[in-house]
Design an enzyme around this catalytic site. Structure first.
Site, PDB file in Angstrom:
ATOM      1  N   ALA A  12       0.699  -1.406  -0.014  1.00 37.48           N
ATOM      2  CA  ALA A  12       0.137  -0.061  -0.006  1.00 37.48           C
ATOM      3  C   ALA A  12       0.961   1.732   0.185  1.00 37.48           C
ATOM      4  CB  ALA A  12      -0.574  -0.159   1.065  1.00 37.48           C
ATOM      5  N   MET A  16       2.006   2.905  -6.998  1.00 33.92           N
ATOM      6  CA  MET A  16       0.889   1.794  -7.403  1.00 33.92           C
ATOM      7  C   MET A  16      -0.481   1.944  -5.962  1.00 33.92           C
ATOM      8  SD  MET A  16       0.359   2.208 -11.010  1.00 33.92           S
ATOM      9  CE  MET A  16      -1.862   1.110 -10.445  1.00 33.92           C
ATOM     10  N   THR A 102       1.313  -6.534 -11.295  1.00 35.17           N
ATOM     11  CA  THR A 102       2.766  -7.227 -10.795  1.00 35.17           C
ATOM     12  C   THR A 102       2.825  -7.977 -11.999  1.00 35.17           C
ATOM     13  OG1 THR A 102       2.652  -7.915  -8.380  1.00 35.17           O
ATOM     14  CG2 THR A 102       4.960  -7.630  -9.390  1.00 35.17           C
ATOM     15  N   HIS A 158       9.441   3.327 -19.671  1.00 34.77           N
ATOM     16  CA  HIS A 158       9.035   3.883 -18.450  1.00 34.77           C
ATOM     17  C   HIS A 158      10.398   4.558 -18.068  1.00 34.77           C
ATOM     18  CE1 HIS A 158       6.571   0.564 -19.803  1.00 34.77           C
ATOM     19  NE2 HIS A 158       5.495   1.332 -18.180  1.00 34.77           N
ATOM     20  N   LYS A 162      11.729   2.024 -12.543  1.00 40.13           N
ATOM     21  CA  LYS A 162      11.161   0.856 -13.466  1.00 40.13           C
ATOM     22  C   LYS A 162      12.522  -0.780 -12.971  1.00 40.13           C
ATOM     23  CE  LYS A 162       8.378  -1.369 -16.229  1.00 40.13           C
ATOM     24  NZ  LYS A 162       8.046  -2.419 -15.728  1.00 40.13           N
ATOM     25  N   THR A 169       3.840  -5.358 -20.099  1.00 37.84           N
ATOM     26  CA  THR A 169       2.601  -4.863 -21.456  1.00 37.84           C
ATOM     27  C   THR A 169       3.695  -4.706 -22.154  1.00 37.84           C
ATOM     28  OG1 THR A 169       1.961  -2.907 -20.142  1.00 37.84           O
ATOM     29  CG2 THR A 169       1.649  -2.422 -22.078  1.00 37.84           C
TER      30      THR A 169
HETATM   31  P1  NAD Z   1       7.210   0.352  -5.770  1.00 35.08           P
HETATM   32  O1  NAD Z   1       8.345   0.020  -6.052  1.00 35.08           O
HETATM   33  O2  NAD Z   1       7.051   0.989  -6.061  1.00 35.08           O
HETATM   34  O3  NAD Z   1       5.700  -0.592  -4.992  1.00 35.08           O
HETATM   35  C1  NAD Z   1       6.182  -1.809  -4.604  1.00 35.08           C
HETATM   36  C2  NAD Z   1       5.631  -1.915  -3.431  1.00 35.08           C
HETATM   37  O4  NAD Z   1       5.538  -3.591  -2.950  1.00 35.08           O
HETATM   38  C3  NAD Z   1       6.604  -1.169  -2.488  1.00 35.08           C
HETATM   39  O5  NAD Z   1       6.029  -0.221  -1.657  1.00 35.08           O
HETATM   40  C4  NAD Z   1       7.086  -2.510  -1.770  1.00 35.08           C
HETATM   41  O6  NAD Z   1       7.900  -2.557  -0.394  1.00 35.08           O
HETATM   42  C5  NAD Z   1       5.926  -3.273  -1.554  1.00 35.08           C
HETATM   43  N1  NAD Z   1       6.596  -4.640  -1.028  1.00 35.08           N
HETATM   44  C6  NAD Z   1       7.604  -5.563  -1.299  1.00 35.08           C
HETATM   45  N2  NAD Z   1       6.970  -6.944  -1.138  1.00 35.08           N
HETATM   46  C7  NAD Z   1       6.465  -6.671  -0.612  1.00 35.08           C
HETATM   47  C8  NAD Z   1       5.557  -8.015   0.849  1.00 35.08           C
HETATM   48  N3  NAD Z   1       6.017  -8.724   0.466  1.00 35.08           N
HETATM   49  N4  NAD Z   1       4.216  -7.253   0.892  1.00 35.08           N
HETATM   50  C9  NAD Z   1       3.442  -6.461   0.339  1.00 35.08           C
HETATM   51  N5  NAD Z   1       4.354  -5.168  -0.147  1.00 35.08           N
HETATM   52  C10 NAD Z   1       5.214  -5.497  -0.120  1.00 35.08           C
HETATM   53  O7  NAD Z   1       7.109  -0.366  -7.479  1.00 35.08           O
HETATM   54  P2  NAD Z   1       5.693  -0.120  -8.624  1.00 35.08           P
HETATM   55  O8  NAD Z   1       5.785   1.079  -9.245  1.00 35.08           O
HETATM   56  O9  NAD Z   1       4.519   0.462  -7.480  1.00 35.08           O
HETATM   57  O10 NAD Z   1       5.025  -1.498  -9.016  1.00 35.08           O
HETATM   58  C11 NAD Z   1       4.378  -2.822  -8.942  1.00 35.08           C
HETATM   59  C12 NAD Z   1       4.414  -3.425  -9.790  1.00 35.08           C
HETATM   60  O11 NAD Z   1       3.144  -3.100 -10.368  1.00 35.08           O
HETATM   61  C13 NAD Z   1       5.756  -3.444 -10.388  1.00 35.08           C
HETATM   62  O12 NAD Z   1       5.576  -4.566 -10.815  1.00 35.08           O
HETATM   63  C14 NAD Z   1       4.992  -2.714 -12.055  1.00 35.08           C
HETATM   64  O13 NAD Z   1       5.819  -2.936 -13.176  1.00 35.08           O
HETATM   65  C15 NAD Z   1       4.277  -3.628 -12.494  1.00 35.08           C
HETATM   66  N6  NAD Z   1       2.752  -1.863 -12.426  1.00 35.08           N
HETATM   67  C16 NAD Z   1       1.476  -2.438 -13.365  1.00 35.08           C
HETATM   68  C17 NAD Z   1       0.829  -2.245 -14.152  1.00 35.08           C
HETATM   69  C18 NAD Z   1      -0.481  -3.009 -14.759  1.00 35.08           C
HETATM   70  O14 NAD Z   1      -1.298  -1.665 -15.070  1.00 35.08           O
HETATM   71  N7  NAD Z   1      -0.418  -4.485 -14.812  1.00 35.08           N
HETATM   72  C19 NAD Z   1       0.836  -0.401 -14.266  1.00 35.08           C
HETATM   73  C20 NAD Z   1       1.532  -0.092 -13.706  1.00 35.08           C
HETATM   74  C21 NAD Z   1       2.500  -1.179 -12.669  1.00 35.08           C
END
Ligand code: NAD
Length: 271
Positions: A12, A16, A102, A158, A162, A169
């Protein structure tokens, strides 16, 4: 007693994750009912709303995903691959639906999501935006019409944070192009080029990756023929489009049978 859909947001405090906390809070019919972060996160114990810049929601960010997931209807997961595989297992156990965003999962981690979908509704997408869902369909169609005389290259950019490449995508766009041609992406994929590569093999689907700044996500699919070039593109200017799609998917899962769904199903593009 409210009958709002209870949403749990894992990760959280992430980029994202915070966006999702805001989106769920602003969307009628659902509420943030739980939030987690990984062990060692400086945000453990804080209020998820406060971390997302909203003020307190009365939902503390906890470390134990099992206890949190047992208390919600649907889990939204944009974290890291190993955590997502574990969250999928826990969601299936607790009979909570799962929205899995993810990217960069290996085959075994992806299989954990597929297994969960035998027990609960799971929406899996490498990109939750409406525009990319449409671009995937257009890419498949264009590839089937144009055929192998047109070389397919997929370019993505990106932000500098990243960690996986090419983007999930871009890979989905490659799969759509390969499906349009009736081939398996794994057999024609060229993810990197460097040095003396020789001429481009016919039928190859190439990828190019750019990283920098705060770019939320740019994708272009290029069909390069002799004498003309067609480019289909999408630019996300805010992560909000991904959060909006994920929350729409979360609401859509209510009352759905177990199964592996994608955004085509959520938007009504698929049967
Ligand atoms: P981010 O690094 O800002 O956030 C990830 C979060 O997950 C961090 O706060 C981290 O501490 C937390 N985390 C790690 N291990 C954890 C665990 N065991 N339990 C709970 N939380 C945990 O990254 P982001 O930019 O928010 O992106 C996250 C993922 O989402 C990436 O894989 C990204 O490619 C993907 N993404 C997908 C879409 C989509 O539309 N599908 C869009 C944007 C990002």
């Amino acid at each position: 007693m409210s009958d709002d859909v209870k949403v749990g947001i894992v990760g959280a405090a992430g980029r994202m994750g915070q966006m999702l906390v805001r989106q769920v809070t602003e969307t009628p019919g659902c509420k943030v009912a739980g939030a987690t972060e990984g062990s060692g996160s400086p945000h453990l114990g804080k209020d998820a709303g406060a971390v997302a810049g909203l003020g307190d929601l009365g939902v503390a960010i906890v470390e134990d995903p099992a206890a949190m997931i047992a208390n919600v209807d649907v889990v939204i997961d944009f974290t890291v691959p190993a955590a997502t595989a574990e969250h999928a297992r826990l969601a299936a156990q607790a009979e909570a639906a799962l929205i899995a965003g993810t990217t960069g999962l290996n085959a075994e981690q992806e299989e954990s999501i597929t297994r969960a979908a035998r027990h609960v509704p799971v929406v899996r997408a490498s990109n939750f935006s409406v525009g990319i869902t449409l671009l995937l369909a257009l890419t498949e169609k264009a590839a089937s019409i144009l055929g192998p005389d047109y070389d397919i290259e997929i370019l993505e950019m990106h932000h500098r944070h990243k960690v996986d490449a090419p983007s999930g995508t871009a890979i989905s766009l490659g799969q759509a192009a390969a499906a349009g041609r009736g081939v398996d992406l794994a057999r024609v994929r060229q993810a990197v080029r460097d040095g003396h590569t020789g001429p481009r093999p016919r039928g190859q689907i190439g990828f190019a990756t750019l990283r920098g700044g705060d770019v939320a996500g740019d994708h272009t699919v290029i069909f390069a023929g002799d004498g003309e070039r067609i480019e289909l593109g999408h630019k996300a200017s805010s992560r909000q489009v991904f959060a909006a799609g994920a929350v729409r998917a979360a609401l859509w899962t209510r009352g759905k049978a177990a199964g592996l769904y994608n955004m085509n199903h959520v938007l009504g593009f698929a049967d």
